[in-house]
Design a protein around this motif. Sequence first.
Motif, PDB file in Angstrom:
ATOM      1  N   MET A   1       0.838  -1.194   0.000  1.00  0.00           N
ATOM      2  CA  MET A   1       0.000   0.000   0.000  1.00  0.00           C
ATOM      3  C   MET A   1       0.874   1.246   0.000  1.00  0.00           C
ATOM      4  SD  MET A   1      -3.066  -0.924   2.664  1.00  0.00           S
ATOM      5  CE  MET A   1      -4.053  -2.388   2.441  1.00  0.00           C
ATOM      6  N   PRO A   2       0.479   2.279  -0.717  1.00  0.00           N
ATOM      7  CA  PRO A   2       1.320   3.474  -0.768  1.00  0.00           C
ATOM      8  C   PRO A   2       1.278   4.240   0.542  1.00  0.00           C
ATOM      9  CG  PRO A   2      -0.766   3.857  -1.897  1.00  0.00           C
ATOM     10  CD  PRO A   2      -0.751   2.410  -1.527  1.00  0.00           C
ATOM     11  N   ARG A   3       2.452   4.708   0.954  1.00  0.00           N
ATOM     12  CA  ARG A   3       2.502   5.588   2.112  1.00  0.00           C
ATOM     13  C   ARG A   3       2.213   6.998   1.629  1.00  0.00           C
ATOM     14  NH1 ARG A   3       4.277   3.521   6.722  1.00  0.00           N
ATOM     15  NH2 ARG A   3       5.410   1.571   6.709  1.00  0.00           N
ATOM     16  N   ARG A   4       1.200   7.620   2.186  1.00  0.00           N
ATOM     17  CA  ARG A   4       0.847   8.952   1.733  1.00  0.00           C
ATOM     18  C   ARG A   4       0.258   9.746   2.885  1.00  0.00           C
ATOM     19  NH1 ARG A   4      -4.534   9.619   0.301  1.00  0.00           N
ATOM     20  NH2 ARG A   4      -5.854   7.813   0.645  1.00  0.00           N
ATOM     21  N   ARG A   5       0.359  11.042   2.778  1.00  0.00           N
ATOM     22  CA  ARG A   5      -0.220  11.947   3.763  1.00  0.00           C
ATOM     23  C   ARG A   5       0.238  11.623   5.186  1.00  0.00           C
ATOM     24  NH1 ARG A   5      -6.541  12.831   1.856  1.00  0.00           N
ATOM     25  NH2 ARG A   5      -6.117  13.264  -0.335  1.00  0.00           N
ATOM     26  N   ILE A   6       1.472  11.274   5.330  1.00  0.00           N
ATOM     27  CA  ILE A   6       1.976  10.975   6.661  1.00  0.00           C
ATOM     28  C   ILE A   6       2.547  12.232   7.291  1.00  0.00           C
ATOM     29  CG2 ILE A   6       3.704   9.672   7.957  1.00  0.00           C
ATOM     30  CD1 ILE A   6       3.224   7.330   6.104  1.00  0.00           C
ATOM     31  N   GLU A  33      -4.774  -6.706   4.588  1.00  0.00           N
ATOM     32  CA  GLU A  33      -5.355  -6.633   3.238  1.00  0.00           C
ATOM     33  C   GLU A  33      -6.733  -5.999   3.238  1.00  0.00           C
ATOM     34  OE1 GLU A  33      -6.522 -10.703   4.907  1.00  0.00           O
ATOM     35  OE2 GLU A  33      -4.781  -9.360   4.947  1.00  0.00           O
ATOM     36  N   HIS A  34      -7.371  -5.915   4.413  1.00  0.00           N
ATOM     37  CA  HIS A  34      -8.699  -5.298   4.490  1.00  0.00           C
ATOM     38  C   HIS A  34      -8.638  -3.781   4.676  1.00  0.00           C
ATOM     39  CE1 HIS A  34     -10.601  -9.163   4.441  1.00  0.00           C
ATOM     40  NE2 HIS A  34     -10.004  -9.552   5.563  1.00  0.00           N
ATOM     41  N   ILE A  35      -7.448  -3.239   4.908  1.00  0.00           N
ATOM     42  CA  ILE A  35      -7.302  -1.788   5.031  1.00  0.00           C
ATOM     43  C   ILE A  35      -7.306  -1.187   3.629  1.00  0.00           C
ATOM     44  CG2 ILE A  35      -5.826   0.085   5.835  1.00  0.00           C
ATOM     45  CD1 ILE A  35      -7.006  -1.596   8.102  1.00  0.00           C
ATOM     46  N   PRO A  36      -8.288  -0.335   3.305  1.00  0.00           N
ATOM     47  CA  PRO A  36      -8.376   0.209   1.942  1.00  0.00           C
ATOM     48  C   PRO A  36      -7.106   0.963   1.533  1.00  0.00           C
ATOM     49  CG  PRO A  36     -10.399   0.632   3.166  1.00  0.00           C
ATOM     50  CD  PRO A  36      -9.408   0.110   4.162  1.00  0.00           C
ATOM     51  N   ALA A  37      -6.690   0.754   0.304  1.00  0.00           N
ATOM     52  CA  ALA A  37      -5.513   1.449  -0.212  1.00  0.00           C
ATOM     53  C   ALA A  37      -5.824   2.894  -0.554  1.00  0.00           C
ATOM     54  CB  ALA A  37      -4.969   0.718  -1.442  1.00  0.00           C
ATOM     55  N   GLU A  38      -7.077   3.179  -0.882  1.00  0.00           N
ATOM     56  CA  GLU A  38      -7.473   4.526  -1.281  1.00  0.00           C
ATOM     57  C   GLU A  38      -8.813   4.886  -0.652  1.00  0.00           C
ATOM     58  OE1 GLU A  38      -5.646   6.579  -2.987  1.00  0.00           O
ATOM     59  OE2 GLU A  38      -4.049   5.169  -3.528  1.00  0.00           O
ATOM     60  N   GLY A  39      -9.071   6.171  -0.544  1.00  0.00           N
ATOM     61  CA  GLY A  39     -10.366   6.656  -0.088  1.00  0.00           C
ATOM     62  C   GLY A  39     -10.497   6.713   1.414  1.00  0.00           C
ATOM     63  N   GLY A  40     -11.501   7.451   1.850  1.00  0.00           N
ATOM     64  CA  GLY A  40     -11.748   7.604   3.272  1.00  0.00           C
ATOM     65  C   GLY A  40     -12.439   6.389   3.867  1.00  0.00           C
ATOM     66  N   PHE A  41     -12.112   6.085   5.108  1.00  0.00           N
ATOM     67  CA  PHE A  41     -12.741   4.952   5.791  1.00  0.00           C
ATOM     68  C   PHE A  41     -12.576   5.110   7.291  1.00  0.00           C
ATOM     69  CE2 PHE A  41      -8.357   3.801   5.203  1.00  0.00           C
ATOM     70  CZ  PHE A  41      -7.995   3.001   6.271  1.00  0.00           C
ATOM     71  N   ILE A  42     -13.273   4.264   8.017  1.00  0.00           N
ATOM     72  CA  ILE A  42     -13.226   4.237   9.480  1.00  0.00           C
ATOM     73  C   ILE A  42     -12.665   2.889   9.916  1.00  0.00           C
ATOM     74  CG2 ILE A  42     -14.698   4.006  11.533  1.00  0.00           C
ATOM     75  CD1 ILE A  42     -16.552   6.067  10.290  1.00  0.00           C
ATOM     76  N   THR A  43     -11.816   2.909  10.934  1.00  0.00           N
ATOM     77  CA  THR A  43     -11.518   1.678  11.657  1.00  0.00           C
ATOM     78  C   THR A  43     -12.173   1.782  13.030  1.00  0.00           C
ATOM     79  OG1 THR A  43      -9.394   2.583  12.439  1.00  0.00           O
ATOM     80  CG2 THR A  43      -9.351   1.192  10.476  1.00  0.00           C
ATOM     81  N   THR A  63       0.574  -0.223   7.579  1.00  0.00           N
ATOM     82  CA  THR A  63      -0.258  -0.473   6.395  1.00  0.00           C
ATOM     83  C   THR A  63      -0.110   0.628   5.356  1.00  0.00           C
ATOM     84  OG1 THR A  63      -2.259   0.726   7.118  1.00  0.00           O
ATOM     85  CG2 THR A  63      -1.988  -1.558   7.887  1.00  0.00           C
ATOM     86  N   GLY A  64       0.510   1.753   5.731  1.00  0.00           N
ATOM     87  CA  GLY A  64       0.613   2.891   4.834  1.00  0.00           C
ATOM     88  C   GLY A  64      -0.546   3.856   4.935  1.00  0.00           C
ATOM     89  N   ARG A  65      -1.573   3.517   5.712  1.00  0.00           N
ATOM     90  CA  ARG A  65      -2.732   4.397   5.916  1.00  0.00           C
ATOM     91  C   ARG A  65      -2.778   4.770   7.388  1.00  0.00           C
ATOM     92  NH1 ARG A  65      -6.679   4.554   2.171  1.00  0.00           N
ATOM     93  NH2 ARG A  65      -7.000   6.584   3.170  1.00  0.00           N
ATOM     94  N   GLY A 114     -10.560  11.647   2.299  1.00  0.00           N
ATOM     95  CA  GLY A 114      -9.856  10.417   1.978  1.00  0.00           C
ATOM     96  C   GLY A 114      -8.980   9.888   3.090  1.00  0.00           C
ATOM     97  N   GLU A 115      -9.213  10.340   4.329  1.00  0.00           N
ATOM     98  CA  GLU A 115      -8.397   9.907   5.458  1.00  0.00           C
ATOM     99  C   GLU A 115      -9.007   8.686   6.148  1.00  0.00           C
ATOM    100  OE1 GLU A 115      -5.568  11.125   6.153  1.00  0.00           O
ATOM    101  OE2 GLU A 115      -5.514  13.178   5.392  1.00  0.00           O
ATOM    102  N   CYS A 116      -8.174   8.041   6.982  1.00  0.00           N
ATOM    103  CA  CYS A 116      -8.658   6.998   7.882  1.00  0.00           C
ATOM    104  C   CYS A 116      -8.914   7.614   9.247  1.00  0.00           C
ATOM    105  CB  CYS A 116      -7.642   5.868   8.015  1.00  0.00           C
ATOM    106  SG  CYS A 116      -7.979   4.771   9.418  1.00  0.00           S
ATOM    107  N   VAL A 117     -10.116   7.483   9.754  1.00  0.00           N
ATOM    108  CA  VAL A 117     -10.459   7.949  11.094  1.00  0.00           C
ATOM    109  C   VAL A 117     -10.631   6.725  11.987  1.00  0.00           C
ATOM    110  CG1 VAL A 117     -12.094   9.224  12.511  1.00  0.00           C
ATOM    111  CG2 VAL A 117     -11.560  10.028  10.209  1.00  0.00           C
ATOM    112  N   ALA A 118      -9.838   6.670  13.054  1.00  0.00           N
ATOM    113  CA  ALA A 118      -9.881   5.537  13.979  1.00  0.00           C
ATOM    114  C   ALA A 118     -10.809   5.865  15.149  1.00  0.00           C
ATOM    115  CB  ALA A 118      -8.480   5.202  14.486  1.00  0.00           C
TER     116      ALA A 118
END
Length: 260
Positions: A1-6, A33-43, A63-65, A114-118
Amino acid sequence: MPRRRIGFWYRFAAVLCKPPLVVLIKRDWRGMEHIPAEGGFITAVNHNSHIDPFAYAHFQYNTGRVPRFLAKSGLFKKGFVGAAMRGTGQIPVYRETTDALSAFRAAIDAVERGECVAFYPEGTITRDPDQWPMTGKTGAARVALETKCPVIPVAQWGANELLPPYAKKLNLLPRKTHRVLAGPPVDLTRFYDKEMSPDLLKEATEVIMAAITHHLEEIRGEKAPGTTYDPRQERIEQRRRTAAQNNGQTKAEQEEGQGT
């Protein structure tokens, strides 16, 4: 997965936190593998130790996200902590607002960027005697239904063995293993495009918490209790027990006074 917006602050935090975590705990991480590579999501993650946000952030960082955790808005206002919270892109929660949706506006905006919010749906470290997830609060479900983003249920276990719930002293030996299992997105589609009533949000939250608990059962190799621990109900029962005890003491004192 790409590392981005770190960014600098997150990398700086990783430099500080990763070495001691690597030394203190072994890792058994599954489900990346269940962590989306792109787009916003919630864990949506269970919470059983003061140290598990660092251990879990290590998992997600790899995971890169990177996760953006929710925190009280007051922590963002000043000093080094405020600078670090803002720099790492953590999410302020404005609890003083009377509008529940507005309280999570920053989280909604982050998902839409497009961020991950935990989310820790329990809201605090579990008070279940056996450290199973408690009943959840509705914030994660509210943001998920507003944005229709994926909700990834995540179970973790092991940081609580290093630092038990509400303990202040690390239990260093033997070396503990941090186990994480991320599952596929929770299916919340049946709740979409409906009025966000308290009952609907409660039901959606129960679906999320059930998924987390299911994955925790797999990690722990045992079944969760049939009834989920509810801290609000426990407080009600405690007040009832206290009232009954006080009433009993008062009655005893009255009877003793009448007998003298």
